[in-house]
Design an enzyme around this catalytic site. Structure first.
Site, PDB file in Angstrom:
ATOM      1  CE  LYS A 128      -0.163   0.030   5.063  1.00  0.00           C
ATOM      2  NZ  LYS A 128      -1.393   0.051   6.390  1.00  0.00           N
TER       3      LYS A 128
ATOM      4  NE  ARG B 156      -5.767   0.856  11.720  1.00  0.00           N
ATOM      5  CZ  ARG B 156      -5.079   0.792  11.438  1.00  0.00           C
ATOM      6  NH1 ARG B 156      -4.418   1.612  11.116  1.00  0.00           N
ATOM      7  NH2 ARG B 156      -4.658  -0.222  10.476  1.00  0.00           N
TER       8      ARG B 156
ATOM      9  CE1 TYR C 235      11.953  32.461  -1.160  1.00  0.00           C
ATOM     10  CE2 TYR C 235      12.135  29.778  -0.632  1.00  0.00           C
ATOM     11  CZ  TYR C 235      11.654  30.965  -1.617  1.00  0.00           C
ATOM     12  OH  TYR C 235      11.244  30.976  -3.431  1.00  0.00           O
TER      13      TYR C 235
END
Length: 820
Positions: A489, A587, A716
Site C-alpha cells: 500500500k 480503528r 528564504y
C-alpha cells in the site's frame, strides 16, 4: 529413466551442458543440467517434473521423490551434496586449460579490479571474467565453467565469509597471478581475528607465481611475508615506502585527476587517473600492475588512454522509466555471454504479464569473444528463447554475423553514434521494454541518457536484492506452512507498488495487501496475478473489486450488508471476504458485542460470501512496555476464532502479526503474517535491524556551488548564515519532494563523496543548500540523502516522526530506479 551416484566428467552427460539451478530462469539448452540446491524455505526437487515437461533431461538431486518416476527419459545423479558435485565439475573443467588465470580476493574492490583489468586488456586478447560479483562457492563454479578454448586469459574473484571456504575456491580457480586488494571489516563476523581472515584468504594463492598487494597495511604485509616463506612466489608489493617492490608517488592535481609515479627495477612510469578518492586510486594501482605483469609490452600511451576511460562501476541491472511509455533496463557498462544471460532473465522477469509492444535488446559486440561464429550463434539462440522481437546490434562483429539473428525487427549499426543519429529518423521506440547491454568501449550510457524520460534529477533507488533478502529473512523465521501477505500500500511505502509486487510475486508471496481498490486495480492491469486483499472498500468500488478479482476487507455491518446485496443483485458466485476484528486498536473492525450477529450473517449468506481470512491489528507489538496489552489482543483474537470457526464450520486463514509482531510474537503467527515496513529494511523495534538490508536510497545532485562571505546569507528569510568564507552547494531536492522543512538549518547531514555535509538555511520547495566544508565536490556530483550509509531512522528522529512517514512522503515526481 536412469539413476547414478556418479558419472565421470569425461562422459557425454557433461559435454556441451551448463548448470541451471533456478526453474524460473531462461533455459538456453535442453542439454543443460538442473542442480537441486536445497534452501531453508525452498525445495527445488518439487520443480523437477515441471522442468522435465520443458525438455530438461538431466538432474542432480539429493533427495528422491516418487514423482521422479514419471520422468521416464530423464537421467538422475543422486548425491548428498549437489553443490560439491558442481564444484568438482568446475575443478575438472579448469584442469583442461593451461592459460594464465588471475585470482583476486580481499575485503573490498575485488569486482572493480576485475572489471577494470578486463577493460585494460580485452582489446588485446580474448579473455573471460567472473560475471557481476560471482565470487561465492556457487558463483566461482559457474564462472569457471564458462571457460572456452578461445580464451587466452581468465580473471576470477573469490569471496569468503568463514574458515575452510577458500580451499574449494582455490581448487576451482587455480590462479597463476594473485591480487590481494586490501583487508577491512567486511565478513569479519566469521573469523576470530583479522589475522585469521587474512590467513584464510591467502589460501587462494597457494600456487601463484606472483602476488600483487599494497604493503602499507602492516598486518597484511606481515602475514603475506609469512605465507610466502618457502614458496616460489614473487611478491610484487607496492606502497610509498622504500621497502616496496613498486614505489608509488601520488599527486592529486585537480578536482578530478590524480597523477601517479611508479618506480621499480622493472620500469619507471607515470600515469594520470580519472579519480581522486583513495579507494579508486588503490584499485587502479592494482589494476595497472596486473596489466603490465600480464602484458609487459603493452604500449604506455595506449594504456594511458584506456585508464582515462575507467569509471567507478555500477555492477547492477537498473530499471528506469524511458520516454514514450518505454521501460529501460540499463546494463550498459560491460558485455559478456554470462552477463547477457543474467540480463535476459531480468528482462523476462520484468516483461512477464505486461502488454509491451516489444521486448527489445540493444546489444554491442562482445569484444572478448574474438571472431567466433559459434559464440554468436549461441547469442542468437538466447535471443530466440527470450522471445526478443526487436534487436539493435552495434559493432562490426554483430554486423558480420547478422545472418544468424532471426529477429522480427533487426537493425545493425557500425557504432553507437550512428545508432543515436538514426533514432527518430530510421528507428523509433514506443511502449517497449528495452535491455541496453554494451561493452564499455561503446559508451552505451549515451543511449540510456537519450532514451530515458527527462524528469527530476533526484532519484530514489530501490535495491531489489535487498528487498528479496528481507522477504526471505522473515520467511525463514516462520513455520514452513505459514503464509506471508506483503503490504504494498501507499506506493509500496514510497518504493513503487508494481515493481515491488512483481518481485514479491516472483518470490512466490502468498498475498499482497493494498489500502484502496485503485491500488489493486493498477497492479492487476500491469499483470500482477497473485491474491490481493484491499483494506478499505466502499460500495462505489464493488464492481471494480469483482472485475479485477480483488478481495475486500469487511470491518462493519454496513459494508458487509451492501456487499451481500450487490452480489445477490448481480447473481454472482460466492465472493471472498476478509473479516477485520477490533482487539484493541480501536480503528476499524467488529468488536465483541457484534460477534454473534456477524456469525449469523455469514452463516445465512454462505452462498454469497466466503470467509478467506480473519485478522486484527496489533497496536504496539514493537514496544515491550505494552506487552501485556499485546498479549490481551492476541487472547481476544484467539477467543473470536474459536467462536467463529465453531459457528460457521469453515476453514479460513488467521493473521494478526505485522513486521514488529513477527520479530517479537512468533508464537502468534497463526496461518499468515502481514509483512510491511520490515520488507523495506526497517525494524520499528530496532532489535532485528542488523539482519535487514536498506532497500531505498534517496539521491540528489549538486546543481551549483558558490562561496559565501560572512556578510552574505542563503535562502528564504536569510536563515543561512556563516561566520567565514564557506562553500555552499545548491542541491536538487526540496520539501515538495519529501525533504522536509524540518531538515534545514543544520539539523540534517547528507553525504557528498563520502563526507558529511550539513544543511544550511531553510529548505526550499524544489531545492536546498548544504555547507560543503572541506568536502571534495563539483557541480553534478551525487548527494546521498539517506540509504545504507545515511540512516533514515536519524532523519525521522529529526522530524519527530517515524520512517514510514519519511518514505511515504517522497514525491512521485522523484524518479524510482530499480536495480538488481
Amino acid at each position: 529413466m536412469q539413476t547414478y551416484t556418479d558419472i565421470p566428467f569425461e562422459a557425454d552427460f557433461w559435454a556441451n551442458a551448463k548448470p541451471i539451478f533456478d526453474s524460473r530462469k531462461l533455459i538456453n539448452n535442453q542439454n543443460d543440467i538442473f542442480f537441486c540446491f536445497l534452501g531453508k524455505s525452498n525445495n527445488p526437487h518439487l520443480y523437477v517434473q515441471d522442468l522435465y515437461q520443458k525438455g530438461i533431461r538431466k538432474f542432480v538431486v539429493s533427495h528422491w521423490l516418487s514423482t521422479f518416476e514419471n520422468c521416464q527419459e530423464a537421467i538422475f545423479i543422486h548425491t548428498p551434496e549437489p553443490l560439491r558435485l558442481l564444484q568438482d565439475w568446475a575443478v575438472w573443467h579448469r584442469n583442461q586449460f593451461a592459460i594464465p588465470v588471475v585470482g583476486i580476493t580481499g575485503s573490498n574492490g575485488k569486482t572493480i579490479v576485475k572489471e577494470w583489468l578486463f577493460e585494460l586488456l580485452n582489446d588485446d586478447l580474448p579473455l573471460i571474467k567472473s560475471p557481476k560479483s560471482y565470487n561465492s562457492q556457487l558463483g566461482v563454479a559457474l564462472s569457471v565453467l564458462e571457460m572456452r578454448p578461445q580464451h587466452q586469459l581468465a580473471i576470477f574473484e573469490a569471496g569468503i565469509s568463514t574458515y575452510g571456504e577458500m580451499q574449494r575456491l582455490q581448487a576451482m580457480i587455480q590462479p597463476n597471478l594473485g591480487i590481494f586488494t586490501n583487508i577491512g571489516e567486511a565478513h569479519s563476523e566469521g573469523f576470530r581475528s583479522q589475522v585469521d581472515k587474512i590467513s584464510e584468504k591467502l589460501n587462494l594463492f597457494n600456487t601463484v607465481s606472483a602476488l600483487i598487494y599494497n604493503r602499507q597495511n602492516p598486518i597484511l604485509a606481515q602475514e603475506i611475508a609469512n605465507f610466502a616463506k618457502n614458496k616460489s612466489i614473487k611478491l610484487l608489493s607496492w606502497g610509498t615506502d622504500e621497502n616496496s617492490f613498486f614505489k608509488i608517488k601520488i599527486i592529486k592535481i585537480d578536482n578530478d585527476k590524480t597523477q601517479i609515479f611508479i618506480h621499480s627495477e622493472l620500469f619507471n612510469i607515470d600515469f594520470y587517473l580519472p579519480f581522486i578518492d583513495n579507494a579508486s586510486i588503490e584499485n587502479a594501482i592494482h589494476t595497472i600492475l596486473a596489466a603490465l605483469y600480464l602484458q609487459p609490452n603493452l604500449d604506455k600511451n595506449i594504456l594511458q588512454k584506456r585508464l582515462l576511460l575507467l569509471k567507478n562501476i555500477n555492477m547492477r541491472l537498473q530499471k528506469k522509466e524511458g520516454a514514450n511509455g518505454c521501460v529501460l533496463i540499463d546494463d550498459s557498462y560491460n558485455n559478456d555471454l554470462a552477463g547477457l544471460k543474467i540480463a535476459l532473465d531480468f528482462l523476462i522477469q520484468n516483461a512477464d504479464n505486461q502488454e509491451f509492444a516489444s521486448k527489445t535488446l540493444i546489444l554491442s559486440d562482445m569484444l572478448e569473444l574474438g571472431e567466433d561464429a559459434k559464440i554468436y550463434s549461441e547469442i542468437a539462440k538466447l535471443l530466440q528463447i527470450a522471445n526478443i522481437k526487436k534487436l539493435v546490434a552495434i559493432g562490426k562483429k554483430l554486423t558480420t554475423y547478422q545472418h544468424l539473428f532471426k529477429v522480427e525487427n533487426a537493425y545493425f549499426y557500425p557504432d553507437t553514434n550512428s545508432f543515436l543519429a538514426a533514432i527518430g529518423k530510421d528507428i523509433y521506440f514506443y511502449n517497449e521494454i528495452i535491455l541496453i547491454k554494451g561493452a564499455r568501449a561503446f559508451e552505451f550510457e549515451k543511449i540510456c541518457q537519450h532514451l530515458q524520460k527527462k524528469i527530476h534529477s533526484a532519484v530514489l533507488e530501490i535495491n531489489l536484492n535487498s528487498l528479496a533478502h528481507n522477504f526471505l529473512y522473515y520467511k525463514n523465521k516462520l513455520d514452513k506452512t505459514t503464509k506471508i501477505m506483503a503490504m504494498v500500500k501507499a506506493f509500496a511505502y514510497g518504493s513503487g507498488s508494481f515493481e515491488v509486487a512483481q518481485l514479491l510475486q516472483y518470490q512466490q508471496v502468498d498475498y499482497l495487501g493494498v489500502a484502496y481498490v485503485d491500488e489493486g486495480t493498477a497492479l492487476r492491469e500491469k499483470g500482477i496475478y497473485c491474491p490481493i486483499m484491499v483494506l478499505n472498500t466502499h460500495e462505489n468500488n464493488f464492481y471494480q473489486l469483482i472485475k479485477y478479482n480483488l478481495e475486500p476487507v469487511i470491518f462493519s455491518f454496513e459494508i458487509l450488508n451492501k456487499f451481500i446485496q450487490f452480489i445477490s443483485q448481480n447473481q454472482l458466485k460466492a465472493q471472498p471476504i476478509h473479516i477485520e476484528i477490533d482487539t484493541g486498536m480501536r480503528r476499524l473492525g467488529f468488536d465483541k458485542t457484534e460477534w454473534q450477529s456477524l456469525a449469523d450473517l455469514v452463516i445465512n449468506n454462505k452462498n454469497l460470501i466466503q470467509v478467506k481470512s480473519v485478522f486484527s491489528h496489533l497496536a504496539a507489538a514493537e514496544d515491550a512496555q505494552h506487552d501485556d496489552f499485546t498479549q490481551q489482543q492476541i487472547a481476544i483474537f484467539e477467543e473470536f476464532n474459536q467462536f467463529l470457526s465453531k459457528a460457521i464450520d469453515e476453514n479460513y486463514l488467521k493473521h494478526i502479526l505485522n513486521s514488529a509482531g513477527i520479530n517479537r510474537w512468533l508464537s502468534a503467527q497463526y496461518d499468515m503474517v502481514r509483512l510491511g515496513i520490515g520488507l523495506y529494511g526497517i525494524d520499528s523495534s530496532t532489535a532485528q535491524q542488523a539482519f535487514l538490508e536498506p532497500v531505498a536510497t534517496l539521491k540528489a545532485v549538486i546543481s551549483q556551488i558558490r562561496t559565501l562571505t560572512p556578510a552574505q546569507t542563503v535562502g528564504y528569510s536569510r536563515k543561512g548564515k556563516t561566520d567565514k568564507n564557506t562553500r555552499v552547494a545548491t542541491i536538487s531536492i526540496g520539501y515538495a519532494d519529501g525533504f522536509l522543512r524540518a531538515f534545514g538549518n543544520g539539523k540534517v547531514q547528507v553525504l557528498v563523496n563520502g563526507q558529511r555535509c550539513a544543511t544550511i538555511g531553510n529548505i526550499c520547495m524544489d531545492m536546498c543548500f548544504i555547507d560543503l566544508g572541506d568536502a571534495v565536490a563539483k557541480e553534478g556530483d551525487e548527494v546521498i540523502i539517506f540509504g545504507e550509509i545515511n540512516d533514515i531512522q536519524q532523519l525521522a528522529q529529526v522530524a519527530n516522526t517515524i520512517p514510514y512517514e519519511i518514505l511515504t512522503n517522497i514525491s512521485e515526481r522523484i524518479n524510482r530506479v530499480f536495480y538488481d
